[in-house]
Scaffold this active site. Structure first.
Site, PDB file in Angstrom:
ATOM      1  CG  HIS A 284      -2.057   0.928   1.106  1.00 42.96           C
ATOM      2  ND1 HIS A 284      -1.960   2.272   1.363  1.00 42.96           N
ATOM      3  CD2 HIS A 284      -3.320   0.698   0.705  1.00 42.96           C
ATOM      4  CE1 HIS A 284      -3.132   2.825   1.134  1.00 42.96           C
ATOM      5  NE2 HIS A 284      -3.965   1.907   0.735  1.00 42.96           N
ATOM      6  CG  ASP A 341      -8.740  -4.684  -2.455  1.00 45.72           C
ATOM      7  OD1 ASP A 341      -9.924  -4.639  -2.086  1.00 45.72           O
ATOM      8  OD2 ASP A 341      -8.187  -3.799  -3.102  1.00 45.72           O
TER       9      ASP A 341
HETATM   10  N1  ACO Z   1       4.046  -7.660  -4.699  1.00 48.27           N
HETATM   11  C1  ACO Z   1       5.388  -7.675  -4.886  1.00 48.27           C
HETATM   12  N2  ACO Z   1       6.183  -6.602  -4.802  1.00 48.27           N
HETATM   13  C2  ACO Z   1       5.599  -5.437  -4.517  1.00 48.27           C
HETATM   14  C3  ACO Z   1       4.200  -5.322  -4.310  1.00 48.27           C
HETATM   15  C4  ACO Z   1       3.422  -6.489  -4.412  1.00 48.27           C
HETATM   16  N3  ACO Z   1       2.105  -6.454  -4.221  1.00 48.27           N
HETATM   17  N4  ACO Z   1       3.891  -4.042  -4.058  1.00 48.27           N
HETATM   18  C5  ACO Z   1       5.047  -3.361  -4.090  1.00 48.27           C
HETATM   19  N5  ACO Z   1       6.082  -4.208  -4.373  1.00 48.27           N
HETATM   20  C6  ACO Z   1       7.510  -3.876  -4.441  1.00 48.27           C
HETATM   21  C7  ACO Z   1       7.844  -3.155  -5.742  1.00 48.27           C
HETATM   22  O1  ACO Z   1       8.220  -4.063  -6.751  1.00 48.27           O
HETATM   23  C8  ACO Z   1       8.974  -2.260  -5.298  1.00 48.27           C
HETATM   24  O2  ACO Z   1      10.140  -3.066  -5.194  1.00 48.27           O
HETATM   25  P1  ACO Z   1      11.575  -2.479  -5.674  1.00 48.27           P
HETATM   26  O3  ACO Z   1      11.878  -1.373  -4.724  1.00 48.27           O
HETATM   27  O4  ACO Z   1      12.480  -3.649  -5.599  1.00 48.27           O
HETATM   28  O5  ACO Z   1      11.369  -1.998  -7.092  1.00 48.27           O
HETATM   29  C9  ACO Z   1       8.590  -1.857  -3.866  1.00 48.27           C
HETATM   30  O6  ACO Z   1       7.768  -2.942  -3.389  1.00 48.27           O
HETATM   31  C10 ACO Z   1       7.817  -0.561  -3.773  1.00 48.27           C
HETATM   32  O7  ACO Z   1       6.691  -0.672  -4.643  1.00 48.27           O
HETATM   33  P2  ACO Z   1       5.991   0.544  -5.374  1.00 48.27           P
HETATM   34  O8  ACO Z   1       5.345   0.037  -6.596  1.00 48.27           O
HETATM   35  O9  ACO Z   1       6.991   1.665  -5.499  1.00 48.27           O
HETATM   36  O10 ACO Z   1       4.928   0.965  -4.292  1.00 48.27           O
HETATM   37  P3  ACO Z   1       3.701   1.922  -4.541  1.00 48.27           P
HETATM   38  O11 ACO Z   1       3.461   2.626  -3.256  1.00 48.27           O
HETATM   39  O12 ACO Z   1       3.905   2.771  -5.757  1.00 48.27           O
HETATM   40  O13 ACO Z   1       2.516   0.912  -4.883  1.00 48.27           O
HETATM   41  C11 ACO Z   1       0.620  -0.488  -4.698  1.00 48.27           C
HETATM   42  C12 ACO Z   1       1.472   0.613  -4.019  1.00 48.27           C
HETATM   43  C13 ACO Z   1       0.179  -0.024  -6.073  1.00 48.27           C
HETATM   44  C14 ACO Z   1      -0.610  -0.728  -3.836  1.00 48.27           C
HETATM   45  C15 ACO Z   1       1.488  -1.764  -4.805  1.00 48.27           C
HETATM   46  O14 ACO Z   1       1.890  -2.208  -3.527  1.00 48.27           O
HETATM   47  C16 ACO Z   1       0.783  -2.889  -5.572  1.00 48.27           C
HETATM   48  O15 ACO Z   1       0.866  -2.931  -6.799  1.00 48.27           O
HETATM   49  N6  ACO Z   1       0.083  -3.814  -4.846  1.00 48.27           N
HETATM   50  C17 ACO Z   1      -0.666  -4.855  -5.506  1.00 48.27           C
HETATM   51  C18 ACO Z   1      -2.014  -4.305  -5.968  1.00 48.27           C
HETATM   52  C19 ACO Z   1      -2.966  -4.073  -4.829  1.00 48.27           C
HETATM   53  O16 ACO Z   1      -3.130  -4.904  -3.944  1.00 48.27           O
HETATM   54  N7  ACO Z   1      -3.604  -2.893  -4.859  1.00 48.27           N
HETATM   55  C20 ACO Z   1      -4.606  -2.522  -3.870  1.00 48.27           C
HETATM   56  C21 ACO Z   1      -4.137  -1.327  -3.116  1.00 48.27           C
HETATM   57  S1  ACO Z   1      -5.186  -0.972  -1.788  1.00 48.27           S
HETATM   58  C22 ACO Z   1      -6.592  -0.356  -2.484  1.00 48.27           C
HETATM   59  O17 ACO Z   1      -6.657   0.238  -3.531  1.00 48.27           O
HETATM   60  C23 ACO Z   1      -7.765  -0.662  -1.716  1.00 48.27           C
END
Ligand code: ACO
Length: 406
Positions: A284, A341
């Site tokens: 998140h 979720d």
């Molecule tokens: N699985 C694996 N790796 C992840 C995940 C994940 N779900 N989420 C983040 N990471 C990793 C990224 O690859 C990144 O790694 P790196 O530094 O080696 O490149 C690091 O964690 C940071 O990730 P970002 O993408 O920069 O984080 P951001 O804050 O932009 O994204 C998000 C947040 C979009 C929610 C992300 O965690 C994600 O894609 N999660 C999966 C989708 C999801 O569950 N969304 C629901 C969000 S809650 C809602 O809307 C109710």
């Protein structure tokens, strides 16, 4: 404005300096009194009330009132609010015909956003953003009609006749009956199911400046009406990184099950970033701790799933994934915890909703939050039209090339 009394926004714009913050990771777009989140501590409060207390002691209609009007209602205010919503649940017969025009296998989210957008054409008497009475009636119309629109999107997808709302029922009961009633008289409302869906709606009701809420505020900042702004928010919610994640979680669990249930090799795939695979329902932007909403759902998930007869294998895979992730350095170092979720899809499925429909349920829950933010935005004298700057990286000036010379 900093301690020095200098308006940084003005200073930057007059000096030609621009800050680049892709994804608005550290840029506030507004100030707001609605929802407080401490992502490190895993705290969520609506209007100051902890989400745990609202989940245990309130209900969705009361929480909607709290978010929109700022205070818990008295018994008389709650009765009046519920009555008004009940009286506006019907859709115009012409709007009902919209549903015939969509393909039967259409995703329900664009059906929802189109129908909400169309409310601007049916209710031209309530479009002024600056007339408090018009905003009020639009608020009630949206809260009342979105469950009917959602139920009709479902009915269309399964080829069953639409049911008129029964205004003797509460909002969640009415929605469940209009969705699953076939025929209406044969549908027995299960109070546990009603309470569970009501709880899920409370947990989704607001989450400050997330992608869809920011969209609602941005569209509204141009003085677009409430229906147009909410329709835009529904489209923002459609994306798999936002509201679409609840469907994506279930698809992920089903794929792991179909591939033999090998949780470890899936986790390795995620860690190696193979094909950009992410652990859906994890991570998140704001929570760098367990999402408090996920903690509440997890507590009640077993109970609800036992009662509704969930797919035990999928639940088992979900639990194994969570265990594997919470003890793995990749997830620990990036502070990736289950979000709201992660378990909701399993519950929605056990309730009988198809996977495609999960994000619609998120929209029904988030609606009061969107409305509260739009109203706060429109009434805030500090609001300006949202207009971000950019850093231009294209070609410098060059001369036009005639077609024969390209
Ligand atoms: N699985 C694996 N790796 C992840 C995940 C994940 N779900 N989420 C983040 N990471 C990793 C990224 O690859 C990144 O790694 P790196 O530094 O080696 O490149 C690091 O964690 C940071 O990730 P970002 O993408 O920069 O984080 P951001 O804050 O932009 O994204 C998000 C947040 C979009 C929610 C992300 O965690 C994600 O894609 N999660 C999966 C989708 C999801 O569950 N969304 C629901 C969000 S809650 C809602 O809307 C109710």
């Amino acid at each position: 404005e900093g301690a020095s009394g200098i308006d940084l926004g003005k200073l930057l714009s007059t000096t030609g300096l621009v800050t680049l913050d892709t994804g608005f990771v550290n840029t506030a777009s507004c100030s707001s009194e609605i929802t407080y989140i401490d992502g490190d501590a895993g705290i969520l409060r609506y209007r100051g009330y902890p989400i745990e207390q609202l989940a245990a002691r309130s209900n969705f209609i009361e929480v909607s009132y709290l978010l929109i009007y700022g205070e818990l209602p008295t018994a008389a205010q709650l009765e009046d609010f519920s009555q008004k919503i009940s009286r506006h649940t019907l859709l115009h017969e012409d709007l009902k015909r919209f549903f015939d025009g969509f393909p039967r296998d259409a995703h329900p989210m664009p059906v929802l956003s189109s129908a909400v957008s169309a409310l601007s054409t049916f209710y031209q008497d309530s479009l002024s953003p600056f007339d408090a009475n018009q905003v009020e009636i639009s608020t009630i119309r949206l809260l009342a009609k979105l469950p009917t629109i959602a139920a009709y999107a479902y009915k269309k997808s399964v080829g069953q006749p639409f049911l008129y709302p029964d205004n003797s029922l509460g909002l969640v009961e009415n929605f469940l009956r209009m969705t699953f009633g076939f025929p209406a008289e044969a549908y027995d409302l299960d109070p546990d199911l009603v309470r569970a869906l009501d709880l899920l709606f409370i947990l989704h009701a607001d989450h400050e400046q997330n992608c869809s809420t920011s969209t609602v505020r941005l569209v509204g900042s141009s003085e677009a009406n409430l229906f147009a702004s909410i329709s835009a928010g529904i489209n923002a919610l459609f994306g798999p990184l936002h509201g679409g994640a609840n469907s994506a979680v279930l698809e992920m669990l089903e794929k792991i099950k179909a591939d033999g249930g090998d949780v470890k090799s899936f986790v390795n795939k995620v860690k190696n970033k193979e094909d950009g695979v992410r652990l859906m329902g994890f991570g998140h932007r704001v929570y760098k701790n367990y999402d408090p909403r996920a903690a509440i759902i997890k507590k009640t998930a077993d109970e609800i799933l036992n009662k509704l007869g969930a797919d035990d294998q999928l639940l088992d895979i979900a639990k194994q994934l969570e265990e594997a992730a919470l003890s793995d350095e990749y997830f620990i170092s990036r502070k990736l915890y289950p979000n709201v979720d992660f378990y909701t899809g399993l519950i929605y499925r056990a309730m009988g909703f198809p996977t495609k429909f999960f994000t619609v349920l998120f929209a029904l829950g988030r609606l009061p939050g969107w409305i509260a933010h739009w109203r706060e935005m429109i009434n805030d004298p500090a609001t300006k039209i949202g207009r971000p700057r950019q850093i231009y990286t294209g070609p410098t000036e060059r001369d036009f090339i005639a077609m024969e010379n390209r």
